[in-house]
Design a protein around this motif. Structure first.
Motif, PDB file in Angstrom:
ATOM      1  N   ASP A 176      69.981  -6.803 -22.615  1.00  0.00           N
ATOM      2  CA  ASP A 176      70.690  -7.841 -23.368  1.00  0.00           C
ATOM      3  C   ASP A 176      69.807  -9.086 -23.481  1.00  0.00           C
ATOM      4  O   ASP A 176      69.524  -9.733 -22.467  1.00  0.00           O
ATOM      5  N   VAL A 180      74.376  -0.341 -18.571  1.00  0.00           N
ATOM      6  CA  VAL A 180      73.974   0.675 -19.544  1.00  0.00           C
ATOM      7  C   VAL A 180      72.511   0.481 -19.936  1.00  0.00           C
ATOM      8  O   VAL A 180      72.135  -0.575 -20.469  1.00  0.00           O
ATOM      9  N   VAL A 240      77.143  -3.488 -28.720  1.00  0.00           N
ATOM     10  CA  VAL A 240      77.718  -2.428 -27.884  1.00  0.00           C
ATOM     11  C   VAL A 240      77.764  -1.072 -28.591  1.00  0.00           C
ATOM     12  O   VAL A 240      78.236  -0.090 -28.017  1.00  0.00           O
ATOM     13  N   GLU A 241      77.254  -1.018 -29.828  1.00  0.00           N
ATOM     14  CA  GLU A 241      77.447   0.191 -30.635  1.00  0.00           C
ATOM     15  C   GLU A 241      76.897   1.450 -29.963  1.00  0.00           C
ATOM     16  O   GLU A 241      77.546   2.507 -29.990  1.00  0.00           O
ATOM     17  N   ASN A 242      75.700   1.371 -29.369  1.00  0.00           N
ATOM     18  CA  ASN A 242      75.116   2.583 -28.801  1.00  0.00           C
ATOM     19  C   ASN A 242      75.696   2.944 -27.440  1.00  0.00           C
ATOM     20  O   ASN A 242      75.291   3.930 -26.829  1.00  0.00           O
ATOM     21  N   ALA A 243      76.645   2.146 -26.965  1.00  0.00           N
ATOM     22  CA  ALA A 243      77.310   2.453 -25.693  1.00  0.00           C
ATOM     23  C   ALA A 243      78.774   2.837 -25.897  1.00  0.00           C
ATOM     24  O   ALA A 243      79.511   2.979 -24.917  1.00  0.00           O
ATOM     25  N   SER A 254      83.991  -8.786 -26.840  1.00  0.00           N
ATOM     26  CA  SER A 254      82.551  -8.559 -26.769  1.00  0.00           C
ATOM     27  C   SER A 254      81.814  -9.879 -26.971  1.00  0.00           C
ATOM     28  O   SER A 254      82.199 -10.697 -27.812  1.00  0.00           O
ATOM     29  N   GLY A 256      74.530  -4.350 -20.847  1.00  0.00           N
ATOM     30  CA  GLY A 256      73.274  -3.640 -21.029  1.00  0.00           C
ATOM     31  C   GLY A 256      72.133  -4.245 -20.234  1.00  0.00           C
ATOM     32  O   GLY A 256      72.072  -5.459 -20.034  1.00  0.00           O
ATOM     33  N   MET A 268      71.026  -0.610 -23.804  1.00  0.00           N
ATOM     34  CA  MET A 268      72.032  -1.398 -24.519  1.00  0.00           C
ATOM     35  C   MET A 268      71.609  -2.856 -24.530  1.00  0.00           C
ATOM     36  O   MET A 268      71.273  -3.433 -23.499  1.00  0.00           O
TER      37      MET A 268
END
Length: 222
Positions: free
Chosen positions: A152, A190, A197-200, A76, A149, A193
């Motif tokens: 980003d 996404v 990356v937590e919410n994806a 990541s 995202g 996002m």
């Protein structure tokens, strides 16, 4: 990935009896506190450069108990870029089967301000000079899946779009400056996002199962 993402992915893979190996690409073991976090109070500091991170990843992969088996990488942010750099080296082509890159920081020289703001870390001259040794868009011949995202603030989605589109044909010299034979690349964009990356993670889990060809029924976190 972040600690939360690592735990989530570790639980997902652990449900299949697959261990997620998470080597530190920043600190040597001697630079960590008892809880595994980097201890800035230590006199000894690990060199924070992409080249040093690639060297640590190389050591971790070469130390795996079954070195003959193909390796699949997940990274990541700058960690994703490090994975891409490692996979771009010809001597590693036979080792790496697939890579999954989450919010990869392609063209990192242009993203330094965002990286420093996001991480709260001031990157030194050694880090910046070392970046000049590496391609902004590493040539990765193996299959790759990118999750990025729309929002980003550190690494623009457009960079991932460029990198993925340059593999739309096998032999090309495209916008990313890559030349050679490229395997399949996929991109999941996404909404909502950012660089984290937590919410994806639910979407990432679904793509991980598909792309890594894991058994369809995977337990673990939803």
């Amino acid at each position: 990935p972040s600690l939360i993402a690592c735990m989530y992915l570790s639980d997902t893979l652990g449900a299949l009896g697959i261990e997620l190996v998470t080597p530190s690409l920043i600190a040597d073991e001697g630079d960590k506190s008892g809880d595994g976090e980097f201890d800035s109070s230590k006199e000894k500091k690990s060199e924070l450069t992409v080249s040093a991170a690639v060297a640590r990843l190389t050591t971790a992969i070469d130390s795996l108990p079954e070195p003959h088996k193909p390796v699949r990488l997940i990274g990541s942010g700058m960690g994703a870029y490090v994975c891409a750099v490692y996979a771009s080296y010809p001597e590693n082509a036979a080792k790496i089967d697939r890579v999954m890159l989450l919010a990869p920081t392609f063209k990192p020289i242009e993203c330094l301000a965002g990286i420093e703001t996001e991480t709260g870390v001031s990157l030194g001259d050694a880090f910046k000079l070392d970046l000049e040794k590496h391609e902004p868009f590493p040539f990765v011949p193996c299959r790759a899946y990118v999750v990025h995202g729309y929002d980003d603030p550190v690494s623009p989605l457009e960079n991932s779009l460029t990198w993925v589109r340059d593999a739309s044909v096998n032999m090309r010299n495209g916008a990313a400056g890559e030349t050679g034979q490229v395997a399949e690349r996929r991109l999941l964009e996404v909404k909502g996002m950012g660089h984290g990356v937590e919410n994806a993670l639910p979407q990432i889990k679904a793509r991980l199962v598909e792309f890594f060809k894991l058994p369809f029924q995977v337990s673990g976190p939803p």
